[in-house]
Scaffold this motif. Sequence first.
Motif: not given
Length: 69
Positions: A8-25
């Motif tokens: 869970r903590n690792a998933m939460l830490a990945a949120l900013p990177s996931l959001r940046a990738f989603a915006i780029s797509l």
Amino acid sequence: MTVEASLRNAMLAALPSLRAFAISLSHDPIRADDLVQDTILRAWANTHHFQAGTNLHAWLFTILRNLFL
């Protein structure tokens, strides 16, 4: 710390990177937020498929990309 809590903590830490990738797509911040939310929900529902010791970020990014496509 349990495996579930560390995942869970690792998933939460990945949120900013996931959001940046989603915006780029998607080129749309609102759609990007929806993609990230759907990604986390799908990943959490399928944590039994995740193999400990493998790359969680790659797994999450693959889920996000497949949801986008």
